[in-house]
Design an enzyme around this catalytic site. Structure first.
Site, short mmCIF file in Angstrom:
data_model
loop_
_atom_site.label_atom_id
_atom_site.label_comp_id
_atom_site.label_asym_id
_atom_site.label_seq_id
_atom_site.Cartn_x
_atom_site.Cartn_y
_atom_site.Cartn_z
CG ASP A 148 3.26 -9.35 -5.07
OD1 ASP A 148 3.42 -8.32 -4.37
OD2 ASP A 148 4.20 -9.93 -5.62
CG LEU A 162 -1.97 -1.21 1.17
CD1 LEU A 162 -3.02 -1.05 2.27
CD2 LEU A 162 -2.65 -1.42 -0.17
NE ARG A 163 4.46 0.19 -3.96
CZ ARG A 163 5.18 -0.92 -4.07
NH1 ARG A 163 5.85 -1.40 -3.03
NH2 ARG A 163 5.24 -1.57 -5.21
CG ASP A 174 7.01 -9.54 -0.44
OD1 ASP A 174 7.29 -10.60 -1.01
OD2 ASP A 174 6.47 -8.58 -1.01
CG ASN A 199 7.96 -3.70 0.23
OD1 ASN A 199 6.78 -3.62 0.53
ND2 ASN A 199 8.36 -3.97 -1.00
CG HIS A 251 6.19 -0.10 -9.13
ND1 HIS A 251 6.99 0.30 -8.09
CD2 HIS A 251 6.20 -1.45 -9.12
CE1 HIS A 251 7.46 -0.77 -7.47
NE2 HIS A 251 7.00 -1.85 -8.07
CG HIS A 287 5.47 -13.68 -4.47
ND1 HIS A 287 6.65 -14.33 -4.16
CD2 HIS A 287 5.67 -12.39 -4.11
CE1 HIS A 287 7.50 -13.47 -3.64
NE2 HIS A 287 6.93 -12.29 -3.59
#
Ligand code: DOR
Length: 435
Positions: free
Chosen positions: A315, A73-74, A162, A104, A319, A242
């Site tokens: 996943d 979700l950044r 991940d 991440n 971007h 994944h």
């Protein structure tokens, strides 16, 4: 974004509940956010009430709402790609009531303060529930374990590095041992980096033809094999993110046949696409792990159908054009997933690759089990968490709720779409198809 509805009746809809093996035409009645009744004719009486919103469900399906084990979700740090509000809006549209957010971010979710900030922001936003996943190691650097007790107390439901693999067997062993004391699953990104340095796509005939450095299957298989042995030695709960290779499937099948505490997920794109999609150098097809070959796709589908692979996870990896409108070697790996699961995967159900009940299970009960969540349920009194699907509705991949557009499915047309999602007793997505 949530909308409460005092009384909602979906009439004559196909209700599929893998937990109770229910698959019948019935009415679903939701009152004050809770399941009031499910059964043939159950919606007759309340429908007389003026308060009721009645949906004609003929030809449609109601499934338990979905649970995603794997989304990026950044937020914090890369909100230009996605943020918690747009990520959860995308999830609601995709049929999800619960979303696990990978750590991440920038900074990495490796400490209580970050986990708490994510949880607080998600509460503010509302809609589907966000479940943070904490990092396994500080900064995802693979060396020093995080304080998992803190992460769990702040709301983390699992730990994962991940995006990168925990390469040290010693660190992975300690992680499984430590996480076990908190009953947290350890989610591995299985990639032996010594075999994938500079890799751009799956290693095979297509990578040779395109002149791109390859990521061999064995880089995944080696880590899964090693970790299965570590899970056996430690008794820790191990989950593979994944899964993409037929070798990993074989190792998982053997591990499960021996009753080891091992689970796994597969993404829609690994179930649908092969490395041939990379011909043309479309950066939307660059993903980690890479799209593999038809024999892998076949093995993944069979493993999902027979339960060797427990769950479907998106996943979802948004971007921006900055990271994707560039040379293939420069592009960042990842593709969108949250809004597309139903449209892109329904053909597998229609084609007989898996039953609708297994599809529903892989998106709801199975992922719930991995993170110890009470699964969305149709039991009387349960908080309403359901997804209404119109299997005939045309869905064009455009105008998504996500901030990003990086999907190889962009512009394509599918048949089948989510028309309404309920999460935590509230309507969080509604195509507005009221009768
Ligand atoms: O393709 C991927 N993108 N794979 C990952 O493991 C990480 C993800 C991301 O964060 O963009």
């Amino acid at each position: 974004m949530a909308q409460t509805c005092e009384l909602l009746v979906v009439r004559d809809v196909r209700v599929v509940d893998p937990r109770t093996a229910r698959d019948e035409i019935a009415d679903v009645v939701v009152e004050a956010g809770r399941i009031a009744a499910v059964g043939p004719g159950a919606g007759k009486e309340p429908a007389k009430s003026e308060r009721a919103r009645v949906i004609d469900g003929r030809g449609n399906w109601v499934l338990p709402a979905f649970v995603d084990l794997h989304a990026h979700l950044r937020e914090p740090g890369e909100e230009y790609k996605e943020d918690i509000a747009t990520g959860l809006a995308a999830a609601a549209r995709g049929g999800f009531a619960h979303v696990c957010a990978m750590p991440n971010t920038k900074p990495v979710n490796d400490r209580r303060a970050v986990t708490e900030a994510i949880v607080a922001r998600a509460r503010e936003v509302g809609g589907p529930a966000l479940h943070p996943i904490g990092a396994i190691t500080m900064g995802q650097k693979g060396a020093e374990l995080t304080e998992m007790a803190d992460l769990r107390d702040a709301g983390a439901v699992a730990v994962s590095d991940d995006g990168v693999c925990v390469m040290s067997a010693a660190v992975m062993r300690r992680a499984l041992e430590y996480a076990r004391t908190f009953d947290l699953p350890v989610i591995q990104h299985a990639e032996d980096h010594s075999l994938t340095d500079g890799a751009q796509m799956h290693e095979g005939a297509v990578s040779t033809r395109l002149g791109l450095r390859g990521w061999p299957r064995v880089a995944e298989d080696i880590i899964v094999a090693r970790d299965v042995l570590l899970a056996e030695a430690t008794g820790g709960r191990y989950h593979v993110a994944h899964v993409s290779s037929q070798g990993a499937v074989r190792i998982l099948r053997e591990a499960k046949s021996r009753g080891l505490p091992v689970t796994a997920e597969v993404t829609p794109h690994h179930l649908l696409l092969t490395d041939e999609a990379v011909v043309g150098y479309d950066t939307a097809c660059k993903v980690n792990p890479p799209l593999r070959e038809a024999s892998d796709v076949e093995a993944l589908r069979a493993a999902l159908a027979d339960g060797t692979i427990d769950a479907i996870a998106t996943d979802h990896a948004p971007h921006s054009s900055l990271e994707k409108d560039c040379e293939f070697a420069e592009a960042r790996p990842g593709m969108l997933g949250l809004e597309l699961v139903v449209p892109v995967l329904l053909d597998l159900v229609r084609g007989g690759s898996m039953t609708l009940a297994r599809f529903a299970d892989a998106l709801s009960s199975a992922p719930s089990r991995v993170i110890g969540l009470d699964p969305p349920s149709f039991a009387t009194g349960a908080r309403a968490e359901l997804v209404l699907i119109d299997p005939e509705k045309r869905f064009v991949v455009e105008g998504l709720r996500s901030k990003s557009k990086n999907t190889p499915f962009w512009g394509k047309e599918y048949v089948g779409a989510v028309v309404l999602t309920m999460a935590g007793g509230a309507i969080v997505f509604d195509e507005g198809r009221v009768s």
